[in-house]
Every structure is written in C-alpha cells, then in structure tokens.
Design an enzyme around this catalytic site. Structure first.
Site, PDB file in Angstrom:
ATOM      1  N   GLY A  52       9.081  26.658  32.832  1.00  0.00           N
ATOM      2  CA  GLY A  52       8.304  27.886  32.740  1.00  0.00           C
ATOM      3  C   GLY A  52       8.827  28.721  31.587  1.00  0.00           C
ATOM      4  O   GLY A  52       8.226  28.834  30.521  1.00  0.00           O
ATOM      5  N   CYS A  97      10.614  57.194  37.708  1.00  0.00           N
ATOM      6  CA  CYS A  97      11.610  57.979  38.438  1.00  0.00           C
ATOM      7  C   CYS A  97      12.623  57.100  39.141  1.00  0.00           C
ATOM      8  O   CYS A  97      12.713  57.091  40.372  1.00  0.00           O
ATOM      9  CB  CYS A  97      10.908  58.867  39.454  1.00  0.00           C
ATOM     10  SG  CYS A  97       9.387  59.551  38.815  1.00  0.00           S
TER      11      CYS A  97
HETATM   12  C1  LIG Z   1      10.095  29.045  39.043  1.00  0.00           C
HETATM   13  C2  LIG Z   1      10.058  27.563  39.166  1.00  0.00           C
HETATM   14  C3  LIG Z   1      10.073  26.758  38.030  1.00  0.00           C
HETATM   15  C4  LIG Z   1      10.199  27.294  36.622  1.00  0.00           C
HETATM   16  O1  LIG Z   1      11.453  27.803  36.364  1.00  0.00           O
HETATM   17  P1  LIG Z   1      11.842  28.204  34.847  1.00  0.00           P
HETATM   18  O2  LIG Z   1      13.226  28.679  34.956  1.00  0.00           O
HETATM   19  O3  LIG Z   1      10.897  29.256  34.421  1.00  0.00           O
HETATM   20  O4  LIG Z   1      11.704  26.977  34.035  1.00  0.00           O
HETATM   21  C5  LIG Z   1       9.968  25.397  38.207  1.00  0.00           C
HETATM   22  N1  LIG Z   1       9.872  24.845  39.442  1.00  0.00           N
HETATM   23  C6  LIG Z   1       9.865  25.593  40.554  1.00  0.00           C
HETATM   24  C7  LIG Z   1       9.747  24.938  41.868  1.00  0.00           C
HETATM   25  C8  LIG Z   1       9.955  26.979  40.456  1.00  0.00           C
HETATM   26  O5  LIG Z   1       9.966  27.716  41.569  1.00  0.00           O
END
Ligand SMILES: *Cc1c(COP(=O)(O)O)cnc(C)c1O
Length: 420
Positions: free
Chosen positions: A275, A342
């Site tokens: 991600g 705030c």
């Molecule tokens: C959040 C998540 C990802 C992605 O994580 P990154 O650190 O953004 O690469 C991948 N797999 C699962 C199951 C996640 O919950």
C-alpha cells in the site's frame, strides 16, 4: 524516487507548479503524481518478474477511485479490508478474481457480499471466522476460497501501532492452531483452503523480518506436504517502508534479492499487498500559512490543514518532510507547524527548521499519499479537502472539496425538536 521537485526555485509536481494548483483549487489540497504512483507499482512487478506475482494494492492506503482505477488498468489486483472497500474495488473495475480480503472482523453481510461477487479469497484471521464463512457459503450453495492468515510472531521493527505479526497482536492465527485447522479442513464443507497469508506490519525498512516470517511459513508448508496437504497460494502481505525522513528502506530490487529465492522454491503463486510503497510518496498535502505566531517559548506556523486532514503525526508521532513552495529564502527558523484544531496533537512538525515563511505562503507536507486522505475525518466540522491528480502538464480533480451541506447530509433533527 518521486516527481515532486524544485525547478528554478519553484516546487513542481511533474510539469505543474504546485502553487498554481493551490491558488486554483484552494488549500488544503492533496496533490498526486500519476507517474510516481504507477512507477512504484511497476518497479515492484519488475523486481519480481521471475515469479510473476499478483500485486494487490492495499486499498486502505489511499482508496480514491481514480488511483485505484489507474493501478487496476496497469494490472493491479486489490487488497481490501471491508465491504466498503469491496464496493470501491468493483467500481474501479477490478476483477473479483484479483481481490483478496483481510480483516479480523468481517461481518456476515460483508462475507456474503464477497462470496456473491466471487473474490479470489478471504484472508481468514480466526477459527470462528472460518466457521462463519463456511456457514454463509453453505447457505448460498457456494464454495468460498480462503487463505489462512498466519501470525508468524516476528518483530518487524516498526511503530507498535503498525506491528501486526506478533502473537500479542490481534491479527492472524498462530502456526500450531493453523496446522490443526488445516488438518481438519474436511470439516469445512463449503471452504477451499487455497493458501497462506502473512502481513507482519507497515513501514518496514529491512528485509530480515520478511525473511524470518517467510522462512517460518515455508517450513510450515513443507511439513504440510508430509500430510499430503498441498496449497496453491502464498500471500506475503505488504508493509514495505518508504522514505519519510532519513530512512534507508530496501528498494524493490533489494527486497526481491532477499526474498525471491525463498519464494521461488515454494513453487506457489505469490501475492503481495503493498500500500504505502505504491502510494506514499506519490502524494503531498499542500497547505497555506494562516498566521505566524511568536510566543516566549516558540514560534508557531499556523496552517490551514489540520490533523483531520493528515493524522499520521498525531497518531504515530510520524515524521513528514515539509517544504516551502518557493525555495529561495535561505533564512531558517525553528518552528512548530500546527493546524487550527482544538487539540495539542494537531501538529505536522515540532521544532523544525523551515525556511522563513509569512502569511499567505504555501508549504507542502511530503509523503502524504498513503494513510493521508484515507484516514481523514470531519473533526471540528472541517470539510474534507479536494484531491487532484497531475499527469505531466494535465490536472484532474479526483475528489471535490466537501461543502457545508455535505457535513450535515445524513443528520436528522427529530420532529419534536422542530418549531419554536
Ligand atoms: C494495511 C495492509 C496492507 C498494506 O500495508 P502497507 O504497509 O501500506 O504496505 C497489506 N495487507 C494487509 C492485510 C493490510 O491490512
């Protein structure tokens, strides 16, 4: 690498001056570089070309439809964590056969929705969840594909809030219990256990935790073969770290060099769920200086963005590099950069050396493409901000700034309170 840089002292996203965008669309404003996004996705694919993995971009990092669509068009699958994300994934045109679904708390409705749509598989995080999926699939006269999410109990050396592969975390199933589940797989009449899944955390900068976790599951899979139990998929999750400050994270190539040999040996189809690695450095948050406030102890730069727009500093004490949109001022001040909310947690930087700014100047919060907008809220009744995508010299609004009407859209005042 990313496509945000200074040219003649002006800050650019690809071929567009960010200040122009700030003036035209207002601030705060998320600005994404299309080519940065795509190049990170392609880099990972390139590094692992030998095993041709399915790269399922993790929707929660940045779930804007335009970004999802851009990645899907390049061949990405999607990793989702809710029914809402499944809806988005399908809207973005992702084939259900490229969608994997993790979450410790999938509801019955969400499970049914995903089974009906025919996703590739669920990443199952507990025995009761497996039983629930089995029951729902039976009722629908379907077979649900699942991967067992293993909690390999490794230390990913990252922030404790984004550590997910230790036995004290709520995620996944320990190896012993997973083995028991796999050996009793016949009891789950409407489930096919297709593979194993791990996801050990986020913003992981070294390969050793991955190597350790993958070694553990590979040994585990080896033992299963002795029981004549064969799997098809290994999903190694996401978590690859990026540069926010002075980190030296592994590149896609270096990561591949360490883990590819292990993965190749398994002969399994490999899935990855990056991600942050894809979206993180492809976005910035542009914001305007409202006031410069001097107190006896500190100098505060008060900007129009706040923790509701980007919560990472408040939530994780995360560091974001901050740049001024004009580079010429050589005088620097030590400042706290804060928002209007705030809360004392409403800050982007503390005691930071920043080129001197004045009211009306713009600054860019870097590395805001992942877990930025997707974690934003309406706290303090602040309208969620606009998002634009830059493609060379073209600009596309990919989310309109919310209106005040949007803020109250779903609120209802009971009739007994109406009138005088
Ligand atoms: C959040 C998540 C990802 C992605 O994580 P990154 O650190 O953004 O690469 C991948 N797999 C699962 C199951 C996640 O919950």
């Amino acid at each position: 690498m990313h496509e945000f840089k200074y040219k003649n002292n002006q800050f650019y996203c690809e071929s567009v001056r960010v200040q122009k965008l700030a003036e035209r669309f207002g601030t705060p404003l998320y600005v994404y570089s299309y080519h940065t996004l795509i190049s990170h996705f392609l880099k990972l694919g390139q590094a692992f070309k030998k095993i041709n993995p399915l790269i399922c971009y993790s929707v929660k990092a940045n779930s804007n439809l335009a970004l999802l669509r851009a990645l899907v068009k390049k061949g990405a699958g999607l990793d989702i964590v809710s029914g809402g994300e499944l809806f988005r994934a399908l809207k973005a045109g992702c084939s259900p056969k490229k969608i994997v679904y993790a979450s410790v708390g999938k509801t019955e409705k969400e499970i049914e929705y995903a089974i009906r749509k025919g996703i590739l598989f669920f990443n199952v995080e507990s025995l009761p969840e497996l039983e629930s999926i089995n029951g729902i699939a039976r009722r629908l006269h379907k077979t649900a594909n699942v991967a067992i999410r293993i909690n390999p109990d490794v230390e990913p050396k990252t922030h404790k809030y984004i550590t997910t592969g230790k036995l004290t975390n709520k995620f996944g199933i320990d190896l012993r219990s997973a083995r028991q589940i796999l050996l009793m797989r016949g009891a789950f009449t409407n489930i096919r256990i297709a593979g194993l899944h791990i996801h050990i955390g986020s913003q992981i900068t070294e390969s050793s935790p991955y190597v350790e976790a993958i070694r553990k599951v590979v040994a585990f899979i080896g033992n299963l073969k002795k029981e004549r139990l064969f799997l098809e998929y290994l999903n190694i999750g996401g978590g690859l770290g990026i540069i926010y400050d002075k980190e030296t994270p592994q590149t896609a190539k270096r990561f591949a060099r360490k883990v590819l040999p292990l993965l190749e040996k398994t002969k399994l189809k490999i899935i990855m769920e990056p991600g942050r690695f894809i979206a993180g450095n492809s976005g910035i948050l542009a914001t305007k200086v409202l006031y410069v406030k001097n107190t006896s102890k500190k100098k505060f730069v008060i900007v129009d963005a706040a923790m509701n727009d980007l919560i990472r500093p408040a939530l994780y004490g995360a560091y974001h590099n901050i740049l001024t949109l004009e580079a010429e001022n050589k005088v620097k001040d030590k400042v706290d950069i804060v928002g209007p909310i705030c809360e004392s947690g409403d800050f982007f930087a503390k005691d930071r050396l920043l080129p001197r700014v004045k009211e009306g100047d713009y600054i860019a919060v870097m590395g805001a493409g992942a877990y930025g907008f997707s974690m934003s809220s309406n706290y303090n009744s602040r309208r969620r901000v606009a998002e634009v995508m830059v493609v060379k010299d073209k600009v596309f609004v990919i989310r309109k700034r919310e209106s005040c009407e949007d803020l109250i859209r779903n609120e209802l005042v009971p009739s007994f309170l109406s009138g005088r």
